[in-house]
Design a protein around this motif. Structure first.
Motif, mmCIF file in Angstrom:
data_model
loop_
_atom_site.group_PDB
_atom_site.id
_atom_site.type_symbol
_atom_site.label_atom_id
_atom_site.label_comp_id
_atom_site.label_asym_id
_atom_site.label_seq_id
_atom_site.Cartn_x
_atom_site.Cartn_y
_atom_site.Cartn_z
ATOM 1 N N TYR A 66 0.823 -1.210 0.000
ATOM 2 C CA TYR A 66 0.000 0.000 0.000
ATOM 3 C C TYR A 66 0.859 1.262 0.000
ATOM 4 O O TYR A 66 0.529 2.240 -0.661
ATOM 5 N N LYS A 79 -2.179 8.677 15.922
ATOM 6 C CA LYS A 79 -3.494 9.233 15.612
ATOM 7 C C LYS A 79 -3.602 9.560 14.123
ATOM 8 O O LYS A 79 -4.639 9.342 13.489
ATOM 9 N N LEU A 80 -2.511 10.064 13.586
ATOM 10 C CA LEU A 80 -2.480 10.413 12.169
ATOM 11 C C LEU A 80 -2.707 9.162 11.318
ATOM 12 O O LEU A 80 -3.474 9.180 10.347
ATOM 13 N N SER A 82 -11.348 7.999 8.910
ATOM 14 C CA SER A 82 -12.164 8.982 8.208
ATOM 15 C C SER A 82 -11.527 9.449 6.901
ATOM 16 O O SER A 82 -12.226 9.781 5.950
ATOM 17 N N ARG A 83 -10.191 9.497 6.828
ATOM 18 C CA ARG A 83 -9.559 9.999 5.605
ATOM 19 C C ARG A 83 -9.604 8.970 4.497
ATOM 20 O O ARG A 83 -9.474 9.311 3.328
ATOM 21 N N ASN A 84 -9.716 7.714 4.904
ATOM 22 C CA ASN A 84 -9.825 6.630 3.932
ATOM 23 C C ASN A 84 -8.665 6.642 2.943
ATOM 24 O O ASN A 84 -8.846 6.420 1.761
ATOM 25 N N ASP A 85 -7.466 6.911 3.446
ATOM 26 C CA ASP A 85 -6.271 6.933 2.596
ATOM 27 C C ASP A 85 -5.292 5.889 3.144
ATOM 28 O O ASP A 85 -4.363 6.215 3.863
ATOM 29 N N TRP A 86 -5.541 4.633 2.803
ATOM 30 C CA TRP A 86 -4.706 3.546 3.326
ATOM 31 C C TRP A 86 -3.274 3.667 2.816
ATOM 32 O O TRP A 86 -2.341 3.186 3.446
#
Lengths: 267, 499
Positions: free
Chosen positions: A32, A218-219, A226-230
């Motif tokens: 990823y 946390k980042l 919520s950011r949905n950026d794996w």
């Protein structure tokens, strides 16, 4: 009939575990981290995104800062206690030791929330976010520092200290020349047990820092949530892994010196 | 062992390469439902929920043999990713508004059948009992030429966003504006949500408060004119729609200038608030740590109930600038077993089932009708007749299909409490807008803005100095170490003295 296992067979359960829960997830993270979210192709873009964002870098620096602070405070508190416990002839010292470890048996979210109420009671909760976060980390990770220190110190050969005294070393010299070098393995494993988890334990920074303190864990959580950026989340996780790797090199270095000290330095 | 390990690695790698191609197919007699956690009525003793009940009911009614597989998710994104990775793994899912919109836009959902949408059909309970208010709301969003959200989504629960506050410690009139969170009088007394969409919305409403207030004043004027008979109902409704459309545009702004303004506003708010929370807010209200809590209406009902048990009286309000109206709804992912999915939606849309759900979950069902109205009147001990000290609340906008001759006006002395949170009045919903989903590029920008708000930003030179120092430190350490190694004497030899 007796069951006989060869060494090879005995290793199977753990290797299965390791491949399933360590190797495969790690491969996923690497995959990823180097994948472009929109095209699916290979890219360094996720790392670029992280390293070109000054807020992300600040978050990393703050996390390292909190981790160093926590580790140092833990060490300063744990070493004397471990030393006294290991040295003393107090008969019930196992009970005392258990008292230090006891908090580990209580759910840590519960303990952190209790600490939150306590901090509110003494009026600190909404005034010192950074202090509260470090306090919570120390509270949570202190046993992980005490235990390895205690086990190293208790195993130490007491006759070495007598020898040092015989040779004219005073208490201070004995400590700096004998006890401290010999307890280095304990210090190192204590540091590794405290430093890394502190960088990612965002439950503590959220609960006690009231969301004012963002740490790198946390980042990563935000990226996967919520950011949905794996892709970015995996890249940050790899950066953290690299930092662990660097600190492992330090650890390895310490081990060398310790072996040297035991092998050549003393005999 | 090495062979074994490399075999494992090969397998792992090949599994990884094929992951995005998993696909499941719907089966005729299986219904796979994917819902939020704790979001369906269940029997406390048997643990059976409405989905299990549906299975029994369906098999008995249609003499069939179906199985319901019910599972739950924690966030919209988890549900969405699962559907992306394994398309067709569910027949019915229950995402929130913006996610429904995203899924419709990405052509991920099946359309409802004409039979399902036909309210005159005996078993089309959803179309029959869903409030016209929800239907009109969905109808506003046109998709695929002439169709609307109504063709793709069936609303489940809905509500507003506002402040829960403790009137013993803060002035109720100050709570009429989102500005309360920025008000230095309430320094350290309020919380925002640790969730980008919710808090971003408040930032928007605050940044554009002047524009919103002007529009609100216009609307209030229309209300006065209507009450005095100067304009008729049709004229008033046109005004209300115009007002709602205007605030919807403002509350969906995401241009760069807006993002910069919201970031500045939220950074200022961060200095004034107690903190960001996800669910500690309710408890902190009760223990008095905070007095103002940004909350969803459903959560607000729950918080007020809890506080009542602890002897603290909390109130809920939707500030005057306007707010967010949210809903969760059922959609059928592509390839779903639409027949059973529609049957299930209809089953839980029967008014008595909707009441069961509402009793259990505490949120507001999208289903109206007499049964729901009666349950509300009974539960909140409302009066249907005027009385001394009672305020009239007109719920005619929501309960549009009561039996001929019944009035949807109720009278209560508990305005601002649980009842008001669960069933907002007409003026409140008129100033509430749906927040659309952000396209990917906007989403990225909003997330960066949020990261800046939540995190701390050191000046770039500070970052360079610190990273440089660390790098030099590490380098020096290893250079010293390697030099040391080189100078180490051979085994059996000793360095006696230096210099």
């Amino acid at each position: 009939m007796t069951l006989r296992f060869s060494r090879k067979q005995l290793i199977i359960p753990y290797s299965l575990f390791m491949v399933l829960f360590v190797v495969i997830p790690l491969l996923f993270i690497v995959y990823y981290a180097f994948t472009d979210g929109s095209t699916g192709g290979f890219t360094f873009g996720n790392f670029l995104k992280f390293f070109s964002n000054s807020t992300s870098l600040s978050t990393l620096i703050i996390s390292i800062g909190i981790a160093i602070l926590t580790t140092v405070v833990c060490l300063l508190i744990a070493y004397p206690i471990a030393y006294i416990l290991a040295r003393s002839n107090f008969k019930k010292k196992n009970v005392l030791l258990m008292l230090f470890v006891l908090p580990m048996w209580i759910n840590f979210v519960l303990r952190i929330n209790a600490l939150r109420e306590f901090l509110d009671l003494i009026g600190l909760l909404n005034k010192a976010h950074l202090f509260n976060t470090v306090l919570g980390m120390v509270y949570d990770f202190l046993p992980f520092m005490i235990l390895p220190l205690y086990t190293t110190l208790i195993k130490m050969d007491k006759s070495l200290i007598e020898a040092s005294a015989d040779l004219g070393g005073n208490a201070f010299t004995t400590f700096t020349k004998v006890t401290l070098p010999l307890s280095l393995p304990g210090i190192v494993s204590g540091i590794t047990m405290v430093f890394m988890p502190t960088m990612t334990n965002y439950v503590i920074s959220d609960t006690l820092g009231l969301g004012h303190i963002t740490i790198i864990g946390k980042l990563i959580e935000d990226c996967f949530g919520s950011r949905n950026d794996w892709y970015l989340g995996s890249a940050i996780a790899l950066v953290l892994l690299f930092i662990i790797f660097i600190s492992m090199l330090f650890t390895g270095g310490f081990k060398d010196e310790e072996n040297g000290a035991r092998g050549a330095g003393i005999w | 062992m090495k062979k074994l390990l490399s075999a494992f690695l090969t397998i792992a790698l090949s599994v990884m390469l094929f992951v995005p191609t998993f696909a499941y197919a719907a089966e005729d007699n299986v219904l796979r439902i994917y819902n939020w956690e704790d979001y369906i009525a269940a029997d406390d003793e048997t643990g059976e929920n409405l989905a299990d009940e549906f299975q029994t009911w369906y098999n008995e009614t249609y003499n069939a043999n179906i199985t319901v597989e019910y599972s739950t998710f924690g966030t919209n994104e988890i549900m969405y990713n699962e559907l992306k990775i394994a398309p067709g793994s569910y027949d019915l899912v229950c995402p929130s508004d913006y996610m429904i919109q995203k899924m419709i836009n990405e052509n991920m959902v099946e359309e409802f059948s004409a039979e399902f949408l036909d309210a005159s059909n005996e078993t089309s309970y959803y179309s029959k009992y869903v409030s016209s208010y929800i239907k009109n709301l969905f109808g506003k969003y046109e998709v695929n030429g002439g169709k609307s959200w109504n063709n793709y989504a069936a609303a489940y629960m809905w509500g507003t966003m506002g402040y829960v506050f403790n009137p013993a410690n803060v002035s109720s009139s100050d709570m009429k504006s989102w500005g309360a969170i920025w008000n230095i009088m309430y320094d350290n007394q309020s919380t925002l949500k640790d969730s980008v969409r919710d808090t971003f919305f408040i930032g928007l409403a605050f940044v554009y408060r002047d524009e919103l207030n002007t529009l609100a004043a216009d609307y209030q004027n229309a209300v006065l004119q209507y009450n005095n008979g100067i304009i008729d109902e049709a004229q008033f409704n046109a005004k209300a729609k115009q007002y709602n459309d205007a605030i919807s545009v403002i509350l969906n702004r995401t241009d760069d200038e807006t993002l910069a303004k919201v970031e500045a506003a939220l950074n200022a708010a961060k200095q004034n608030i107690f903190g960001f929370e996800v669910d500690s807010g309710k408890n902190d209200m009760i223990t008095g740590k905070i007095n103002i809590n940004l909350a969803w209406s459903g959560d607000a009902v729950f918080a007020m109930d809890q506080a009542d048990e602890n002897g603290v009286e909390l109130y809920y309000t939707v500030p005057d600038e306007g707010s967010n109206i949210w809903f969760d709804g059922w959609v059928m992912p592509k390839g779903a077993n639409t027949k059973l999915a529609e049957a299930f939606i209809n089953y839980i849309s029967m008014p008595e089932k909707a009441c069961e759900n509402m009793d259990y979950i505490g949120y507001t069902s999208a289903i109206a009708g007499d049964a729901v109205f009666d349950r509300m009147v009974e539960y909140y001990e409302l009066s249907t007749e005027e009385g001394e000290g009672l305020t009239a609340v007109d719920l005619g906008y929501f309960f549009t299909d009561l039996t001929e001759g019944r009035s949807a006006v109720v009278y209560t002395d508990t305005v601002g409490r649980q009842f008001s949170a669960q069933y907002p009045d007409k003026d409140t919903v008129n100033r509430c807008a749906i927040m659309s989903y952000f396209p990917d590029d906007v989403n990225e920008k909003v997330n960066l803005m949020w990261e800046n708000v939540k995190g701390t930003q050191f000046p770039v030179w500070v970052i360079f100095v610190i990273i440089g120092a660390i790098a030099i430190g590490v380098a020096v350490y290893f250079i010293v170490k390697s030099n040391k190694g080189r100078r180490r004497p051979k085994k059996g030899y000793k360095v006696i003295s230096k210099g």
